[in-house]
Design an enzyme around this catalytic site. Structure first.
Site, PDB file in Angstrom:
ATOM      1  N   GLY A 153       0.818  -1.210   0.000  1.00 47.07           N
ATOM      2  CA  GLY A 153       0.000   0.000   0.000  1.00 47.07           C
ATOM      3  C   GLY A 153       0.851   1.259   0.000  1.00 47.07           C
ATOM      4  O   GLY A 153       1.686   1.451   0.868  1.00 47.07           O
ATOM      5  N   GLU A 175     -17.566  18.831   1.890  1.00 48.40           N
ATOM      6  CA  GLU A 175     -16.730  19.450   0.860  1.00 48.40           C
ATOM      7  C   GLU A 175     -17.388  19.362  -0.518  1.00 48.40           C
ATOM      8  O   GLU A 175     -17.417  20.336  -1.268  1.00 48.40           O
ATOM      9  CB  GLU A 175     -15.359  18.764   0.821  1.00 48.40           C
ATOM     10  CG  GLU A 175     -14.450  19.205   1.948  1.00 48.40           C
ATOM     11  CD  GLU A 175     -13.355  18.191   2.265  1.00 48.40           C
ATOM     12  OE1 GLU A 175     -12.548  18.468   3.171  1.00 48.40           O
ATOM     13  OE2 GLU A 175     -13.306  17.127   1.621  1.00 48.40           O
ATOM     14  N   VAL A 195      -1.861  -7.831  -3.925  1.00 52.56           N
ATOM     15  CA  VAL A 195      -1.507  -8.959  -3.076  1.00 52.56           C
ATOM     16  C   VAL A 195      -2.643  -9.977  -3.097  1.00 52.56           C
ATOM     17  O   VAL A 195      -3.800  -9.636  -2.877  1.00 52.56           O
ATOM     18  CB  VAL A 195      -1.215  -8.481  -1.642  1.00 52.56           C
ATOM     19  CG1 VAL A 195      -1.131  -9.665  -0.685  1.00 52.56           C
ATOM     20  CG2 VAL A 195       0.069  -7.673  -1.614  1.00 52.56           C
TER      21      VAL A 195
END
Lengths: 419, 419
Positions: B9, B169, B78
């Protein structure tokens, strides 16, 4: 009553026609385009090679006409044209016109092999540019993972079909990326092992230029690591490579920059077309028997001198757009129309960092001077103050750092992927 | 022999862990990510609302580690983790590790209604952001074409589900776009008629903040034209709207900013998870019975005080990343690991132009001061000099001109469309 003008297509030709007409408040302009943005196509190869972001070379068409209440923009595709009834049909209904200007341009052509498109995208739209960018960047990522040297070589092989300006620009940019931008970023592969193959069916690259410049471009490309194969015609494109008659090359990334064909809208006009599907227009850019319909830009076949038609270039499209707009305004004033005359300011092509060629009349320039000229002209013509400034800075930054700002692999599917 | 660390990640947590480890040449880092880029997620809503281009908030992960030959980056997913054999399986094979750091974050969740996704995309990836942008801009284009006032209202209705920072937002930005940016661009519709509905299941917006700030945000949104519905739970999302038990709203654009669930990789670890699927970690951020495996970022459930777990915030992820990296380096020096302590620098949310809220300890700030603080901090944290400068200029330009630079409708299909 206001004169209704419908402009179909928001490229260089249509946009310039609409701009001329917008200044006259007695004209009501309806601009139709399938897309919401005008695209500065000469720099599209920069998006495809991760140098610029799409928004840096595209402007919403409607924002170009914010200050002109007599211009209405609709994001629509034209379905049909009825020249008798003087109306245009789109998905949302039909629209009447007094004058119609068609500027829907050209598409790339696979010479009857549309099935090649999956393996060899062309470069005409933002979508295609980001798809090509995805493929180029993904190829390096795959090569980094793979241990089999043959398979690795396939992923590091890039074939560009077509040795015109777009093909040359793409080949040069891919070679530069592999040899500078990505140099320090990979551990398992040497990006400099990248094989960039530029394929041209004709005897030389950049056939529109003088032979001396064409040779210079070939040499420049060679020095940058691009292998050029001329007199080579593609006979098959598959998932893992390209065939040329008896020869073949394995490559996971193939880009199509070869054929061009006129927009299919021309066929709906029931008027004479030339061999490549372009609409034959009169001296004033209108149709032979219909002075109320103009065709301009890449879709138009304008005979400059007997047997010599104007090429599909941005400056031609811009000048034709302004001329068609002016001829309508002359009609409204009751004055005679003007015959279109193309003012040739020359042609140029960029090859890479500090390498370009330029031909203006008898003047032929190559190298760094031509590159600066190219840079200046392209920034200057980019529509809107903002784009110009941002693109310039993006370039300055790339030039100084050898980096490319838009190295994003963006998937085609946006949905959540679980597991 | 070098110590092998695999980091899974490349978000805030993973990237910061890898950066700490990269400085020690005795450590070999393998960083795996499904994508080629690190994304500055706090600004992703700006891409979704046409303020910024994707490349302005994303950096290729491998270019972050250009100067660290001991870091290798692979674009891979993965598939499995074998803690006994200390190895990770991906599509290209298996990779051994001495230490494993898992930082695969969180996804949005539809609470068992994944079929809603088609009608209400979430906002976690670049792909989703450009899809949301496409839907918002397309809705205005459709409304401009339509004569039926009911249908027009549907296209001009935007529902945002979830009153956390992302929902606030998005709602604020859509209201601003419709009332300023697009104001002069449409002829047939009045973009100010846009209906923006912010839906929250709980009793108030921005529940992580003090109630006074939460009220202030609601008032600010109201003034900007956003309608807020609290204590409202979505029971169905369809193509043309949303149901809330007995009530319903017709809207063509619905955005999902509600649930979050941990990355499914946590389940493959065979270790205790919390209710929302997060992996319970020790004080040093490693697994309860496996000191060689760390879990950090949004995937980790770290108990700060009894019963109180750290929230999924970027600063938490960054600090955890650095701490996990440091603990591995302490192991190598034979020194004891440190317990992770989160240094809370406060939380903030932006609402719109010159409107934000900020909470730092007992300090609660709203309005223009909080907005400048928000602006400064977000620009500062953006990775890489170039992004910072460009984003700042993009904002300066938007602020001065009320324009948005990335108003592109980009199709999902890149193929040639003929006819």
């Amino acid at each position: 009553m206001a004169t209704k003008v419908i402009v179909v297509g928001g490229g260089f030709a249509g946009l310039n026609a609409a701009k001329v007409l917008a200044r006259n408040p007695q004209v009501e302009v309806l601009l139709l385009d399938r897309r919401n943005h005008h695209l500065f196509q000469p720099l599209l190869y920069q998006v495809a090679t991760a140098g610029l972001s799409p928004a840096e070379i595209a402007t919403p068409i409607r924002s170009v006409f914010s200050d002109f209440p007599n211009v209405r923009v609709l994001m629509e595709e034209v379905r049909g044209i009825d020249r008798q009834a003087k109306s245009v049909t789109t998905s949302s209904g039909s629209h009447d016109y007094d004058y119609l200007i068609i500027a829907t341009g050209a598409l790339h052509s696979y010479f009857g092999h549309d099935e090649w498109e999956n393996f060899a995208p062309g470069l005409k739209t933002v979508e295609q540019a980001t798809e090509i960018r995805r493929r180029i960047l993904f190829a390096f990522e795959e090569a980094e993972k793979i241990n089999d040297p043959h398979l690795q070589k396939e992923w590091l092989s890039f074939v560009i079909v077509g040795g015109g300006p777009t093909g040359v620009e793409l080949a040069g940019a891919i070679a530069e990326i592999s040899r500078t931008t990505l140099e320090k970023d990979f551990r398992h592969i040497d990006p400099a092992q990248t094989r960039v193959l530029l394929i041209e069916a004709g005897p030389r690259l950049l056939a529109a230029f003088d032979e001396s410049l064409s040779k210079r471009a070939s040499r420049d490309l060679e020095r940058m690591g691009v292998q050029t194969w001329t007199r080579t015609r593609v006979t098959e494109v598959t998932e893992d490579g390209v065939r040329f008659g008896g020869e073949s090359v394995r490559a996971r990334t193939v880009i199509w920059a070869a054929g061009v064909e006129a927009s299919p809208l021309g066929k709906k006009l029931s008027t004479p077309l030339d061999r490549s599907g372009r609409v034959i227009v009169e001296k004033d850019l209108s149709l032979p028997n219909d002075p109320h319909v103009f065709v301009i830009g890449d879709l138009a076949a304008f005979e400059e001198k007997p047997g010599k038609y104007l090429p599909g270039l941005a400056p031609v499209a811009m000048q034709e757009g302004r001329a068609a707009g002016r001829n309508i305004l002359l009609d409204l004033k009751g004055r005679p129309r003007e015959a279109f005359r193309y003012v040739d300011k020359g042609i140029m092509a960029t090859i890479g960092r500090r390498r370009a060629i330029m031909e203006v009349g008898k003047l032929r320039v190559g190298g760094i001077l031509a590159w600066y000229a190219w840079l200046f002209i392209h920034i200057f013509y980019l529509i809107g103050f903002k784009s110009r400034l941002f693109v310039f800075m993006q370039w300055a930054w790339s030039y100084l750092t050898f980096k490319r700002g838009a190295r994003l692999i963006v998937d085609k599917d946006w949905r959540l992927t679980k597991g």
